[in-house]
Design an enzyme around this catalytic site. Structure first.
Site, PDB file in Angstrom:
ATOM      1  N   GLU A  46      68.854   5.683  70.461  1.00  0.00           N
ATOM      2  CA  GLU A  46      67.598   5.311  69.826  1.00  0.00           C
ATOM      3  C   GLU A  46      67.558   3.811  69.538  1.00  0.00           C
ATOM      4  OE1 GLU A  46      67.159   8.093  66.582  1.00  0.00           O
ATOM      5  OE2 GLU A  46      66.709   9.720  67.980  1.00  0.00           O
ATOM      6  N   ALA A  48      65.483   0.661  66.919  1.00  0.00           N
ATOM      7  CA  ALA A  48      64.632   0.369  65.760  1.00  0.00           C
ATOM      8  C   ALA A  48      63.166   0.278  66.178  1.00  0.00           C
ATOM      9  CB  ALA A  48      65.083  -0.925  65.100  1.00  0.00           C
ATOM     10  N   GLU A  57      69.546  12.796  78.958  1.00  0.00           N
ATOM     11  CA  GLU A  57      69.507  13.191  80.361  1.00  0.00           C
ATOM     12  C   GLU A  57      69.339  11.985  81.281  1.00  0.00           C
ATOM     13  OE1 GLU A  57      67.815  14.352  77.807  1.00  0.00           O
ATOM     14  OE2 GLU A  57      67.105  16.399  78.132  1.00  0.00           O
ATOM     15  N   CYS A  96      62.125  13.317  81.196  1.00  0.00           N
ATOM     16  CA  CYS A  96      63.454  13.600  81.774  1.00  0.00           C
ATOM     17  C   CYS A  96      63.350  14.568  82.950  1.00  0.00           C
ATOM     18  CB  CYS A  96      64.398  14.144  80.701  1.00  0.00           C
ATOM     19  SG  CYS A  96      64.912  12.847  79.550  1.00  0.00           S
TER      20      CYS A  96
HETATM   21  N1  THU Z   1      65.881  13.597  73.288  1.00  0.00           N
HETATM   22  C1  THU Z   1      66.782  13.661  74.310  1.00  0.00           C
HETATM   23  O1  THU Z   1      67.830  13.009  74.289  1.00  0.00           O
HETATM   24  N2  THU Z   1      66.481  14.452  75.375  1.00  0.00           N
HETATM   25  C2  THU Z   1      65.302  15.138  75.507  1.00  0.00           C
HETATM   26  O2  THU Z   1      65.020  15.654  76.589  1.00  0.00           O
HETATM   27  C3  THU Z   1      64.396  15.268  74.365  1.00  0.00           C
HETATM   28  C4  THU Z   1      64.631  14.316  73.252  1.00  0.00           C
HETATM   29  C5  THU Z   1      66.180  12.714  72.157  1.00  0.00           C
HETATM   30  C6  THU Z   1      65.270  11.533  72.049  1.00  0.00           C
HETATM   31  C7  THU Z   1      65.365  11.200  70.574  1.00  0.00           C
HETATM   32  O3  THU Z   1      66.465  10.332  70.389  1.00  0.00           O
HETATM   33  C8  THU Z   1      65.657  12.523  69.906  1.00  0.00           C
HETATM   34  O4  THU Z   1      66.039  13.410  70.932  1.00  0.00           O
HETATM   35  C9  THU Z   1      64.479  13.105  69.156  1.00  0.00           C
HETATM   36  O5  THU Z   1      63.357  13.145  69.964  1.00  0.00           O
END
Ligand code: THU
Length: 140
Positions: A46, A48, A57, A96
């Site tokens: 993530e 900021a 993925e 993804c």
């Molecule tokens: N997230 C993933 O890593 N993969 C997905 O397919 C759906 C969402 C992550 C993005 C974000 O850091 C967190 O999950 C919440 O949305």
């Protein structure tokens, strides 16, 4: 190739512990099995500036493609933390799924969701039917 789905899920959940997700509290790991047997992992990272973050993925696919790998068999996705709620599975987001579509045969590539011993295996085309892929674009 006989796929060890449990092993792939364990690799995804191990990776999830290395997620960088201070904003959502959701830790996601992905384990991508390539045709040569190598497993590439990824975590959500993530930022900021929220939209700059990336899903686990796409990190796994990016790591694999960076090494020259282009053929893939399956991916396991494992999510945990605040936002997971009561869902047993943590399905890939639409971006993804589209990213996976680029490098896979949707009728063959498998998406593994759930926990060890309690998982479901989907073909990519079940999660992303009637998809837009490389064949739909004219290369000039
Ligand atoms: N997230 C993933 O890593 N993969 C997905 O397919 C759906 C969402 C992550 C993005 C974000 O850091 C967190 O999950 C919440 O949305």
């Amino acid at each position: 190739m006989k796929i060890d789905y449990n092993k792939l899920i364990v690799a995804a959940s191990d990776a999830a512990r290395r997620a960088y997700s201070p904003y959502s509290g959701v830790s996601v790991g992905a384990a991508l099995l390539a045709a040569n047997g190598t497993v590439y992992t990824g975590v959500n990272i993530e930022n900021a500036s929220y939209p700059a973050g990336i899903c686990a993925e796409r990190v796994a696919f990016s790591a694999a493609v960076t090494t020259g790998e282009r053929e893939f068999i399956a991916i396991a996705v494992y999510g945990t933390g605040a936002g997971k709620g009561s869902a047993a599975q943590f399905p890939p987001c639409g971006i993804c799924l589209q990213f996976m579509r680029e490098f896979t045969v949707p009728e063959e590539f498998e998406v593994v969701l759930g926990e060890p011993e309690h998982y479901s295996v989907y073909k990519l085309n079940e999660l992303l039917p009637i998809s837009f892929g490389p064949d739909n674009i004219n290369i000039i």
